[in-house]
Design an enzyme around this catalytic site. Structure first.
Site, mmCIF file in Angstrom:
data_model
loop_
_atom_site.group_PDB
_atom_site.id
_atom_site.type_symbol
_atom_site.label_atom_id
_atom_site.label_comp_id
_atom_site.label_asym_id
_atom_site.label_seq_id
_atom_site.Cartn_x
_atom_site.Cartn_y
_atom_site.Cartn_z
ATOM 1 N N THR A 94 4.194 2.004 2.423
ATOM 2 C CA THR A 94 5.496 2.124 1.764
ATOM 3 C C THR A 94 6.268 3.307 2.339
ATOM 4 O O THR A 94 7.465 3.197 2.648
ATOM 5 C CB THR A 94 5.328 2.276 0.248
ATOM 6 O OG1 THR A 94 4.735 1.080 -0.275
ATOM 7 C CG2 THR A 94 6.670 2.507 -0.438
ATOM 8 N N SER A 95 5.603 4.443 2.514
ATOM 9 C CA SER A 95 6.292 5.613 3.067
ATOM 10 C C SER A 95 6.738 5.363 4.502
ATOM 11 O O SER A 95 7.875 5.672 4.877
ATOM 12 C CB SER A 95 5.396 6.852 2.986
ATOM 13 O OG SER A 95 4.288 6.762 3.868
ATOM 14 N N GLY A 145 0.821 -1.200 0.000
ATOM 15 C CA GLY A 145 0.000 0.000 0.000
ATOM 16 C C GLY A 145 0.855 1.250 0.000
ATOM 17 O O GLY A 145 2.055 1.219 0.315
ATOM 18 N N CYS A 146 0.251 2.376 -0.344
ATOM 19 C CA CYS A 146 1.001 3.622 -0.488
ATOM 20 C C CYS A 146 1.444 4.186 0.865
ATOM 21 O O CYS A 146 2.615 4.525 1.054
ATOM 22 C CB CYS A 146 0.186 4.638 -1.266
ATOM 23 S SG CYS A 146 -1.519 4.855 -0.700
ATOM 24 N N TYR A 147 0.514 4.310 1.806
ATOM 25 C CA TYR A 147 0.909 4.793 3.132
ATOM 26 C C TYR A 147 1.985 3.903 3.759
ATOM 27 O O TYR A 147 3.005 4.403 4.254
ATOM 28 C CB TYR A 147 -0.301 4.857 4.058
ATOM 29 C CG TYR A 147 -1.208 6.048 3.908
ATOM 30 C CD1 TYR A 147 -0.720 7.347 3.891
ATOM 31 C CD2 TYR A 147 -2.592 5.880 3.816
ATOM 32 C CE1 TYR A 147 -1.571 8.443 3.778
ATOM 33 C CE2 TYR A 147 -3.457 6.964 3.701
ATOM 34 C CZ TYR A 147 -2.941 8.247 3.676
ATOM 35 O OH TYR A 147 -3.791 9.325 3.573
#
Length: 344
Positions: A151-152, A147-149
């Site tokens: 990954t950060s 997921g994007c969140y």
């Protein structure tokens, strides 16, 4: 030349994949699907020059053996049966939904609210966080794109967790561009509601992406109790980008120089990790429209150089490093190509 099938090509991650594949010197589009616009062409739905015919998922699955990889850009809970069908043909699958990111069917049901109907496949998938799981991704046939969140957050905190320097309570404040919600018509994501506004949602220990933070960071921790996340995501009035501001406490005696050395050693040679020098703070402009993740490290109190409180900021493009770019990076690694192909 590798041929790719894209299921769900008219969503934001799907069209981003089409664009990235056109930049890739060793990939081409085989077929693309759309459940909302079958029978049309891609150029009828998006302002692009490519006239690929849009076919149904059912037709695509019958043609799975025409491609070398299938990218599934489908809603959560919609990838399970297509994965079964494609896996049976021996074609590589990279799933951009959350359906195979977690290893426990009970955890999936808890966070996503529906039972997992293929628990036997969960352990066969590799979690495709490239910088952390590169060895497992090589030659993998089934890859779950992160997921994007997460990954950060996971890239921002993995070095501290691995070293045993991450405090048990992790406070994460994240902002995402509106495209992170997908191409939908929900009122919250309309221009009038989102523009000149910022909206927190699912704050605390509620957002489903916490499960992926726990998966990676609790798995990496060197010692001590599992980490507890307080996660506050916000809808930001921009098209794309994620910015995560993370508040941590490190052990007494660990200096900023120690932390920077740790990060440089962990991410040495990583083509898509951008560690910012002292005094610089990561912004969306460091990463949007790229596959990079920018990370800054800042002492919380400049008057206490020996303090234990730090603010880590990580940014990335939610549609690229947070989705389609990382999917291409996963494919490159899996088949043995230079992982930067199509991404620089």
């Amino acid at each position: 030349m590798y041929r790719a099938g894209i299921a769900g090509a008219t969503g934001y991650t799907g069209i981003e994949l089409v664009q990235l594949i056109h930049r890739h010197p060793q990939m081409e589009v085989g077929w693309i699907t759309s459940q909302s616009s079958p029978g049309k062409r891609l150029s009828d739905v998006h302002a692009v020059p490519w006239d690929y015919p849009l076919i149904t998922l059912e037709e695509a699955l019958e043609r799975a053996d025409e491609v070398d990889v299938v990218f599934l850009c489908l809603p959560h809970a919609a990838s399970i049966e297509p994965v079964r069908a494609v896996k049976a043909t021996g074609v590589r699958v990279i799933d951009l939904s959350a359906d195979f990111r977690l290893k426990d069917a009970r955890a999936y049901e808890r966070w996503y609210g529906v039972p997992h109907t293929a628990p036997d496949l969960l352990t066969e998938f590799v979690y495709g966080l490239c910088e952390i799981n590169r060895a497992q991704i090589r030659n993998a046939q089934l890859i779950a794109n992160p997921g994007c969140y997460p990954t950060s957050v996971n890239l921002a905190l993995y070095p501290l967790a691995k070293a045993g320097w991450l405090s048990p309570l992790v406070i994460v404040d994240s902002k995402s561009g509106v495209s992170g919600a997908g191409r939908q018509t929900k009122l919250l994501y309309s221009f009038t509601e989102a523009n000149e506004n910022m909206t927190p949602y699912n704050i605390g220990h509620r957002h489903r992406h916490i499960a992926e933070m726990e998966l990676i960071l609790n798995g990496a921790r060197a010692n001590g109790q599992p980490y507890r996340f307080l996660f506050s995501p916000h809808l930001l009035p921009v098209n794309r980008g994620i910015l995560s501001t993370i508040y941590v406490t490190v052990p007494e005696g660990v200096t900023e120089a120690d932390i920077r050395q740790l990060y440089h050693e962990t991410y040495a040679g990583e083509p898509f990790i951008h560690l910012l020098p002292p005094g610089q703070i990561a912004t969306l402009r460091h990463t949007v429209h790229s596959n990079r993740c920018a990370i800054s490290i800042t002492p919380a109190d400049p008057d206490r150089p020996d303090g234990t409180e730090y603010i880590i900021v990580a940014t990335l493009d939610n549609l690229v490093k947070g989705a389609s770019g990382q999917a291409i990076q996963n494919f490159n690694i899996a088949v043995g190509l230079d992982e930067t192909l199509g991404l620089l």
